[in-house]
Write a protein that holds these residues in place. Structure first.
Motif, PDB file in Angstrom:
ATOM      1  N   VAL A 146     -13.720 -11.856  -0.940  1.00  0.00           N
ATOM      2  CA  VAL A 146     -12.641 -12.199  -0.012  1.00  0.00           C
ATOM      3  C   VAL A 146     -13.181 -13.200   1.018  1.00  0.00           C
ATOM      4  N   ASN A 176     -10.076 -13.941   5.628  1.00  0.00           N
ATOM      5  CA  ASN A 176      -9.228 -12.836   5.183  1.00  0.00           C
ATOM      6  C   ASN A 176      -9.935 -11.489   5.308  1.00  0.00           C
ATOM      7  N   PHE A 199     -10.899  -8.509   7.950  1.00  0.00           N
ATOM      8  CA  PHE A 199     -10.398  -8.020   9.233  1.00  0.00           C
ATOM      9  C   PHE A 199     -11.121  -6.742   9.644  1.00  0.00           C
ATOM     10  N   MET A 202      -5.629  -2.935  -0.203  1.00  0.00           N
ATOM     11  CA  MET A 202      -4.974  -3.936   0.635  1.00  0.00           C
ATOM     12  C   MET A 202      -5.993  -4.890   1.254  1.00  0.00           C
ATOM     13  N   PRO A 255     -10.144  -3.325  -6.467  1.00  0.00           N
ATOM     14  CA  PRO A 255     -11.305  -2.871  -7.242  1.00  0.00           C
ATOM     15  C   PRO A 255     -12.483  -3.807  -7.035  1.00  0.00           C
ATOM     16  N   ILE A 262      -1.910   4.065  -3.552  1.00  0.00           N
ATOM     17  CA  ILE A 262      -0.520   3.660  -3.344  1.00  0.00           C
ATOM     18  C   ILE A 262       0.388   4.509  -4.221  1.00  0.00           C
ATOM     19  N   ARG A 292      -1.327   0.557   8.048  1.00  0.00           N
ATOM     20  CA  ARG A 292      -0.765   0.631   6.684  1.00  0.00           C
ATOM     21  C   ARG A 292      -1.009   1.955   5.983  1.00  0.00           C
ATOM     22  N   ILE A 317      -0.592  -8.795   4.770  1.00  0.00           N
ATOM     23  CA  ILE A 317      -1.105  -7.425   4.678  1.00  0.00           C
ATOM     24  C   ILE A 317      -0.005  -6.392   4.876  1.00  0.00           C
ATOM     25  N   ALA A 371       6.125  -5.745  -0.330  1.00  0.00           N
ATOM     26  CA  ALA A 371       5.833  -6.584  -1.495  1.00  0.00           C
ATOM     27  C   ALA A 371       4.354  -6.531  -1.849  1.00  0.00           C
ATOM     28  N   HIS A 372       3.494  -6.442  -0.824  1.00  0.00           N
ATOM     29  CA  HIS A 372       2.057  -6.296  -1.060  1.00  0.00           C
ATOM     30  C   HIS A 372       1.800  -5.017  -1.864  1.00  0.00           C
ATOM     31  N   LEU A 373       2.422  -3.934  -1.425  1.00  0.00           N
ATOM     32  CA  LEU A 373       2.243  -2.670  -2.146  1.00  0.00           C
ATOM     33  C   LEU A 373       2.813  -2.756  -3.559  1.00  0.00           C
ATOM     34  N   LEU A 390       0.331  -4.671  -5.660  1.00  0.00           N
ATOM     35  CA  LEU A 390      -0.855  -3.862  -5.963  1.00  0.00           C
ATOM     36  C   LEU A 390      -0.527  -2.767  -6.978  1.00  0.00           C
ATOM     37  N   SER A 391       0.654  -2.186  -6.859  1.00  0.00           N
ATOM     38  CA  SER A 391       1.043  -1.154  -7.833  1.00  0.00           C
ATOM     39  C   SER A 391       1.138  -1.750  -9.234  1.00  0.00           C
ATOM     40  N   ARG A 424      -2.371  -2.298 -10.563  1.00  0.00           N
ATOM     41  CA  ARG A 424      -3.082  -1.061 -10.945  1.00  0.00           C
ATOM     42  C   ARG A 424      -2.820  -0.677 -12.383  1.00  0.00           C
ATOM     43  N   ASP A 471      -9.146  -4.240 -14.568  1.00  0.00           N
ATOM     44  CA  ASP A 471      -9.619  -5.034 -13.436  1.00  0.00           C
ATOM     45  C   ASP A 471      -9.697  -6.526 -13.767  1.00  0.00           C
ATOM     46  N   ARG A 509      -6.501  -8.702 -13.307  1.00  0.00           N
ATOM     47  CA  ARG A 509      -5.810  -8.684 -12.013  1.00  0.00           C
ATOM     48  C   ARG A 509      -6.097  -9.981 -11.255  1.00  0.00           C
ATOM     49  N   ILE A 514      -6.608 -10.707  -4.821  1.00  0.00           N
ATOM     50  CA  ILE A 514      -5.623 -10.705  -3.733  1.00  0.00           C
ATOM     51  C   ILE A 514      -6.356 -10.927  -2.417  1.00  0.00           C
ATOM     52  N   PHE A 515      -5.992 -11.985  -1.708  1.00  0.00           N
ATOM     53  CA  PHE A 515      -6.577 -12.240  -0.392  1.00  0.00           C
ATOM     54  C   PHE A 515      -5.583 -11.770   0.669  1.00  0.00           C
ATOM     55  N   PRO A 516      -5.977 -10.779   1.473  1.00  0.00           N
ATOM     56  CA  PRO A 516      -5.056 -10.313   2.518  1.00  0.00           C
ATOM     57  C   PRO A 516      -4.884 -11.356   3.623  1.00  0.00           C
TER      58      PRO A 516
END
Lengths: 580, 289
Positions: free
Chosen positions: A238, A242, A244, A275, A280, A393, A448, B167, B171-173, B176-177, B180, B184, B187, B190-192
């Motif tokens: 990351v 990005n 935090f 998040m 992973p 999640i 979150r 973050i 939509a982020h969740l 990610l769902s 999942r 790996d 995928r 994803i940069f928060p």
């Protein structure tokens, strides 16, 4: 004739008034206050409380013994002082009979520590939109009081006059950078940690070193590894922009022999590691996902800002379980060898010791019930995390302790009298759910994850405890349990006492060797969420504690709904002493 | 600007609602059966000094220029007020703070300035008990945005290329769902991102190939800055789109006013008034009953 008597009476009264004023003026402790030198801070007078935990080693211990096990039952309220509205978790400073207070709105006050008479006050004006929530600590150096503010200023105030000496902005409050704890001054350098780096502050938080004389910024140490740092690859690929978190929200300790500050760093943000992009874990063998330097002790040279070494206690933390709290510098025998250690206890309630010369991990000891760490390596301290507690999640997971921690910001303390560490602890758990918290464009709601706090399974209902742990062998010396959470730090004294304050508005004194309750105050004006201190003026010992709901463990009232709090959140300082 | 409500039936309905609001304003409040625990209700600095508004002829509402839709929301609020035969009283939140506010700060703003705070997503169980929300006055969604015109759907993006996501959004969740359910290696990284603006900036400077943002933010940035004009929303396929109704936030105790506002919104959607406002602004949302 009557007119003459009247004039005479007025003259006498006026003369008396002048006399009283003259006496008061002569008796004003500010007139005799002395400059605080480097040596003063290294060897503070027994009667003073000159920094957050009183001494550089972070013990939070006072050698004063006038108030002791035999007479503490006679302790009585001597004076009190109403403070600005707004929750705060403050620690007063006392020097040469003057008490310095910081109110939630950054009204700084000097009081006569014997009676609470106001000597001067200084107001730092917060901008609109910055919540007045005070600071946990202040520092004193030279002829100045060093104060941090919620809008990311560091101020030096002349402690005799209350006039501003310098004012330095260390971060941009409009980006939500803030200070929540004050600085420590080491070797002429003010070291201040920054917090509030949860969302739009690329690269996380930092420590700032400032020249104590001028306020000039000398250096900055990032709490999140930046590009070019050998540990930058611990963020799973990351980019720095990005990453935090890594809040530095508790002051550090100082080892003058090594000239090193030892300070803690909080967890990464957001709490959920998926998040945050840390899970992973990347298949790239050059990357890892510990998220350095979160949840670590940093050893920093205060003069150069060089990071000498670090130790991370909890990598890839997904439960808001900071390892940010006080660092106690204690020399302890470990496996037959005397070691110079740094002892700290994170929110997990696991006491851990590392060698402060090298950063080598030495030992750990559990206290409160927890299900997050299954085990740790007896050599390195590396922890095995229970996979069932990592938030997922779409599911609700169960973890102990909950997010405020089995111990929260209320500092532990060490008594050389008993060799014990005194911990204010709480026992509780959490049903943890990852939730979208995006209700408004800028109103986001938190980290979150939501934590529904629940009692520990099969709990006896005693949420609050004081634990005394013998650091020689890490055995429990005693444990006191009660319903109300303990909401202040612990204050051990040379009088064989340990003071704590509680959610139910009571200041208590324990026998430091047995845990017997020797004295309790009547309920005070509000929750006691602060750092109690003790000091001496003119041969009389005082114990001071701040009352306010400072938005800390008071949140645990959800577990103890029968304990009520005044709805207007009054704030005050209470000072106790033995009868004269 | 579209005209306010004009049909006779709607006028009669809103007259009745307005009367009901005025009646409710002077009706003694019901005594709560049990005082809430203090932590359920925020604390606003000096809140006991705020006082209570005596002028009941206004509908006080707040808009925040940090919300991309604030001008649209203000137009809708004005229309709601006029429909209730109340004078709209606008409070524009002014602050130097650029990012991230704790939602409890709304409490102080509302105590002082407004009965409605416009611009909140109707997220199930997404709010504290001191908050209630009106019904939605429009529906919008999160969108995947690309700068590269050759990318027309998320599925076009190589799985090695990063996506910038604000973050913690729904939509982020959702993304990610979805991820999942894949190994790996399949995928997207994803940069928060701290907020939508940072996500769009990252898209412009090439840090990410796709940004996932709230559609009104893209609308607002494209409206304000030419550099964003070339950005385009792409198909979310294979990920399900995430959308929300947007309404106004109110204090939970104002249930009668909320009912009146809800009925006004329903009427204004039904007669097409809110739809006209959205169309006037070219706003990426729909007004559905």
């Amino acid at each position: 004739m009557r007119r003459s008597k009247l004039l005479l009476a007025i003259a006498v009264s006026t003369t008396s008034l002048f006399s009283v004023q003259t006496v008061l003026a002569q008796d004003n402790p500010i007139d005799g206050i002395t400059t605080v030198t480097a040596d003063t801070l290294l060897n503070p007078p027994d009667g003073d409380w000159l920094m957050w935990r009183r001494t550089y080693d972070g013990w939070g211990y006072s050698p004063l013994d006038q108030i002791n096990q035999d007479n503490v039952g006679n302790l009585q309220l001597t004076w009190s002082w109403g403070m600005s509205p707004g929750g705060t978790q403050q620690t007063p400073i006392v020097h040469d009979g003057v008490m310095f207070l910081q109110n939630s709105d950054h009204t700084i006050q000097a009081l006569d520590a014997r009676n609470g008479q106001l000597i001067w006050q200084y107001q730092h004006q917060l901008p609109e939109g910055v919540n007045p929530a005070g600071e946990r600590a202040m520092a004193i150096w030279g002829d100045t009081l060093i104060v941090a503010t919620r809008d990311s200023h560091v101020l030096a105030i002349d402690f005799r006059s209350g006039e501003l000496v310098w004012d330095t902005v260390i971060a941009d409050y409009t980006l939500r950078y803030a200070n929540s704890s004050g600085p420590i001054v080491a070797n002429g350098v003010v070291v201040q940690g920054t917090t509030g780096c949860g969302q739009a502050q690329p690269g996380g938080c930092f420590f700032t070193g400032l020249d104590a004389a001028t306020g000039d910024i000398l250096w900055r140490v990032n709490t999140i590894a930046q590009d070019g740092d050998p540990n930058s690859n611990t963020w799973n690929g990351v980019p720095v922009a990005n990453r935090f978190g890594g809040s530095a929200w508790i002051p550090g300790s100082y080892d003058p022999v090594q000239n090193l500050i030892f300070a803690g760093v909080g967890q990464p943000y957001p709490w959920n590691m998926e998040m945050a992009g840390l899970l992973p874990r990347s298949a790239d063998p050059n990357l890892s996902n510990e998220g350095l330097y979160t949840n670590s002790t940093l050893a920093i040279d205060p003069n150069t800002g060089e990071l000498k070494w670090y130790h991370q206690y909890l990598p890839t933390d997904s439960l808001d379980l900071d390892y940010v709290y006080e660092r106690l510098l204690i020399d302890l025998e470990v496996d037959g060898v005397m070691r110079q250690t740094v002892v700290t206890t994170g929110k997990l309630g696991i006491i851990e010791a590392i060698d402060r010369m090298t950063g080598e991990w030495l030992w750990a000891q559990e206290t409160v019930p927890q299900n997050v760490v299954l085990s740790w390596d007896p050599v390195t301290g590396e922890k095995v995390i229970n996979p069932e507690v990592i938030p997922v999640i779409g599911e609700t997971t169960f973890n102990c302790p909950a997010d405020p921690g089995g111990r929260a910001w209320q500092a532990t303390a060490y008594s050389p009298r008993t060799g014990a560490l005194y911990l204010p602890t709480v026992e509780f758990c959490s049903n943890t759910t990852v939730q979208p918290l995006d209700p408004g464009q800028v109103y986001t709601g938190g980290g979150r994850q939501t934590y529904a706090r629940v009692p520990v399974p099969d709990s006896d209902g005693m949420i609050g405890q004081v634990r005394a742990v013998n650091l020689t062998d890490q055995s429990e010396m005693w444990q006191y349990r009660q319903r109300a959470p303990v909401t202040t730090s612990t204050l051990p004294t040379g009088g064989g006492l340990v003071f704590v304050g509680t959610l139910n508005r009571t200041l208590m004194a324990f026998n430091d060797e047995t845990g017997e309750v020797l004295w309790e105050s009547p309920p005070l004006i509000n929750v006691l969420e602060s750092f109690p201190i003790t000091y001496e003026v003119d041969g009389r010992q005082y114990v001071a504690v701040g009352a306010s709901f400072g938005n800390g463990l008071g949140r645990l009232i959800s577990l103890t709904p029968e304990i009520r709090r005044p709805p207007t959140n009054p704030v005050a300082m209470f000072v106790f002493a033995l009868p004269e | 600007m579209p005209a306010p409500l004009s049909s006779p039936r709607a006028v009669r309905l809103l007259l009745a609602l307005a009367l009901a609001v005025l009646t409710a304003a002077f009706w003694p409040g019901s005594v709560r059966a049990q005082e809430p625990e203090f932590f359920d209700v925020p604390w606003a600095h000096n809140q006991w000094t705020f006082g209570t508004p005596l002028d009941m002829s206004h509908l006080r509402y707040c808009v925040d220029p940090r919300d991309p839709d604030w001008e649209v929301a203000a137009a809708i609020a004005d229309t709601i007020a006029r429909g209730l035969l109340l004078a709209p009283q606008r409070y524009v939140v002014e602050t130097d703070v650029a990012v991230t506010e704790d939602i409890t700060r709304i409490y102080a703003i509302m105590l002082q300035h407004c009965d409605l705070h416009m611009g909140f997503k109707l997220i199930p169980e997404g709010y504290e008990s001191w908050i209630s929300l009106t019904r939605a006055y429009y529906q919008s969604q999160y969108v995947f945005v690309a700068a590269d015109r050759s990318i027309t759907a998320l599925g076009d993006v190589p799985r090695t290329r990063p996506i910038g996501v604000t973050i913690g959004t729904s939509a982020h969740l959702g993304l990610l769902s979805y991820l999942r359910t894949h190994p790996d290696a399949q995928r997207w990284p994803i940069f928060p991102m701290g907020n939508d603006d940072l996500a769009l900036e990252a898209l412009l400077n090439g840090t990410v190939d796709v940004a996932l943002v709230w559609a009104p933010t893209l609308w607002a940035r494209q409206r304000a800055e030419p550099a964003y004009a070339a950005l385009e929303a792409i198909s979310p396929n294979p990920v399900q789109p995430v959308g929300f109704g947007v309404g106004a936030l109110m204090l939970a105790g104002q249930s009668f006013l909320r009912s009146a506002v809800d009925e006004a919104i329903a009427a204004l959607i039904a007669d097409g008034t809110i739809g006209e406002i959205l169309e006037y602004y070219g706003f990426p949302a729909t007004a559905r009953p």
